[in-house]
Design an enzyme around this catalytic site. Structure first.
Site, PDB file in Angstrom:
ATOM      1  N   HIS A 225      -3.718 -10.075   3.398  1.00 31.55           N
ATOM      2  CA  HIS A 225      -5.137 -10.210   3.632  1.00 31.55           C
ATOM      3  C   HIS A 225      -5.417 -11.176   4.812  1.00 31.55           C
ATOM      4  CE1 HIS A 225      -6.316  -8.727  -0.648  1.00 31.55           C
ATOM      5  NE2 HIS A 225      -6.141  -7.741   0.157  1.00 31.55           N
TER       6      HIS A 225
ATOM      7  N   HIS B  56      -3.321   2.931  -5.521  1.00 36.14           N
ATOM      8  CA  HIS B  56      -3.610   1.565  -5.090  1.00 36.14           C
ATOM      9  C   HIS B  56      -4.110   0.538  -6.118  1.00 36.14           C
ATOM     10  CE1 HIS B  56      -5.064  -0.805  -1.557  1.00 36.14           C
ATOM     11  NE2 HIS B  56      -6.005  -1.158  -2.113  1.00 36.14           N
TER      12      HIS B  56
ATOM     13  N   TYR C 221      -9.778 -11.081  -6.808  1.00 35.89           N
ATOM     14  CA  TYR C 221      -8.991 -10.957  -8.204  1.00 35.89           C
ATOM     15  C   TYR C 221      -9.405 -12.019  -8.960  1.00 35.89           C
ATOM     16  CZ  TYR C 221      -6.789  -7.312  -5.261  1.00 35.89           C
ATOM     17  OH  TYR C 221      -6.491  -6.225  -4.423  1.00 35.89           O
TER      18      TYR C 221
ATOM     19  N   ARG D 209       1.018  -1.080   0.103  1.00 32.19           N
ATOM     20  CA  ARG D 209       0.162  -0.166   0.248  1.00 32.19           C
ATOM     21  C   ARG D 209       0.771   1.332  -0.057  1.00 32.19           C
ATOM     22  NH1 ARG D 209      -2.039  -3.655   3.555  1.00 32.19           N
ATOM     23  NH2 ARG D 209      -4.014  -4.632   3.279  1.00 32.19           N
TER      24      ARG D 209
ATOM     25  N   LYS E  97      -1.807  -2.799   7.361  1.00 35.11           N
ATOM     26  CA  LYS E  97      -3.147  -2.666   7.752  1.00 35.11           C
ATOM     27  C   LYS E  97      -3.650  -3.709   8.826  1.00 35.11           C
ATOM     28  CE  LYS E  97      -7.886  -2.196   5.960  1.00 35.11           C
ATOM     29  NZ  LYS E  97      -8.716  -2.226   4.585  1.00 35.11           N
TER      30      LYS E  97
ATOM     31  N   ARG F 113      -1.482  -2.066  -6.611  1.00 35.97           N
ATOM     32  CA  ARG F 113      -1.586  -3.327  -5.745  1.00 35.97           C
ATOM     33  C   ARG F 113      -2.566  -4.235  -6.487  1.00 35.97           C
ATOM     34  NH1 ARG F 113      -1.156  -4.821  -0.436  1.00 35.97           N
ATOM     35  NH2 ARG F 113      -3.147  -5.702   0.596  1.00 35.97           N
TER      36      ARG F 113
END
Length: 343
Positions: free
Chosen positions: A313, A287, A322, A156, A181, A290
């Site tokens: 994640h 972004h 994706y 990120r 995150k 990414r």
């Protein structure tokens, strides 16, 4: 009627685990509580923004004098009049629940009953490999390496900007992403093609670090309370930014003047200019690099769990989005008209 209303607003639970607030003003109390709980600076800015908007929406009345209906009317106004996205709606709601629960110290029945917007799953915007090359080639030289690093690692933008010298491991070809995150650490690859550029960037950063040392202005922001536990660590080369700003600035929280990492807004503007110069008509942002990183890895045959780990994640379902993007490409079902011939 007023007596009933005051009784309904009486706190049912006051948190005994949080210390008493010292700031006299409400927004300062909000900032104080956010910092005590180690929320990010971006979360602090967002929560202060929404609480201020809530107060202004209701004629500068104190939130303690407002009830669940007032919160509902504000959120309804955001959705119907301002037409904000569901994610923005949820952020505003989170800010108000934090205000009442953590700052005002009340837990009222309506806080659990208030309606929440239904999340919408949308496909992310992804650039093709050629589009990535064109956009990165169109970036200003001072930003090109950073853009290449974001695409090459899937980081990120904030993770890349906060990258410190000690977390780039040339010997193992790895980069350690600290406090991503969810405050999680992870390891991503160090692209071999970017090693020469990163070494050159390190030399520029070292020159800035040396200048700060000579000027007696050494020291960068340290996470949590490490600056108190290790007072000199912030002035060491290991903790210095890989992408430092070219000037000093004032820390908005502490008021200390020191060197910050490069600003995200500056790169975002540079990226928008590059996308326009490259002729990319998709609504792309930093972004998007990414998203493109993840999609291109899956196209190359890497398994979903590997991509999940690289992106950081928590749930593989987040990474699965994706795979839906891939269906838009060569793996999609072909239309029956493609097998027909017309005169």
């Amino acid at each position: 009627m007023g007596e009933v209303r005051r009784k309904a607003l009486r706190p049912e639970v006051v948190s005994a685990t949080l210390p008493a607030l010292k700031a006299p003003r409400l927004l300062d109390q909000l900032r104080e509580r956010i910092r005590f709980l180690h929320y990010s600076r971006s979360t602090e800015d967002a929560y202060v923004f929404w609480v201020r908007a809530f107060i202004r929406h209701h004629g500068l009345r104190h939130p303690r004098d407002l009830d669940g209906a007032a919160v509902e009317s504000f959120l309804t106004w955001l959705a119907s009049e301002r037409q904000v996205a569901p994610a923005t709606h949820r952020q505003a709601l989170s800010a108000l629940l934090f205000l009442y629960g953590k700052v005002l110290g009340v837990q009222l029945p309506w806080m659990a009953e208030i309606g929440r917007p239904r999340p919408q799953r949308r496909l992310p915007v992804v650039m093709s490999r050629d589009e990535v090359v064109n956009v990165l080639s169109s970036l200003d030289v001072e930003w090109r390496l950073f853009g290449q690093l974001l695409y090459g690692t899937g980081m990120r933008i904030t993770e890349g900007l906060r990258l410190r010298v000690k977390d780039v491991d040339f010997s193992h070809g790895a980069i350690i992403v600290r406090e991503g995150k969810g405050s999680k650490d992870r390891v991503v690859m160090l692209p071999e093609s970017l090693v020469p550029g990163l070494r050159e960037q390190m030399l520029k950063s070292h020159a800035a670090w040396l200048q700060d040392q000579q000027d007696g202005r050494g020291g960068v922001e340290m996470p949590d309370a490490l600056d108190r536990k290790y007072p000199r660590a912030g002035s060491t080369w290991a903790w210095f930014w890989v992408f430092p700003q070219d000037h000093h600035s004032t820390d908005p929280r502490s008021g200390v003047v020191r060197r910050h990492h490069m600003y995200d807004q500056t790169f975002q503007r540079a990226f928008k200019r590059a996308a326009k110069a490259a002729g990319v008509t998709k609504p792309v942002s930093p972004h998007t690099l990414r998203h493109s990183f993840a999609t291109h890895l899956l196209q190359s045959g890497y398994d979903i769990r590997t991509v999940q780990e690289l992106l950081g994640h928590s749930d593989v379902a987040t990474t699965m989005i994706y795979t839906h993007v891939l269906k838009l490409g060569g793996g999609a079902v072909k239309s029956p008209i493609d097998s027909m011939r017309f005169d």
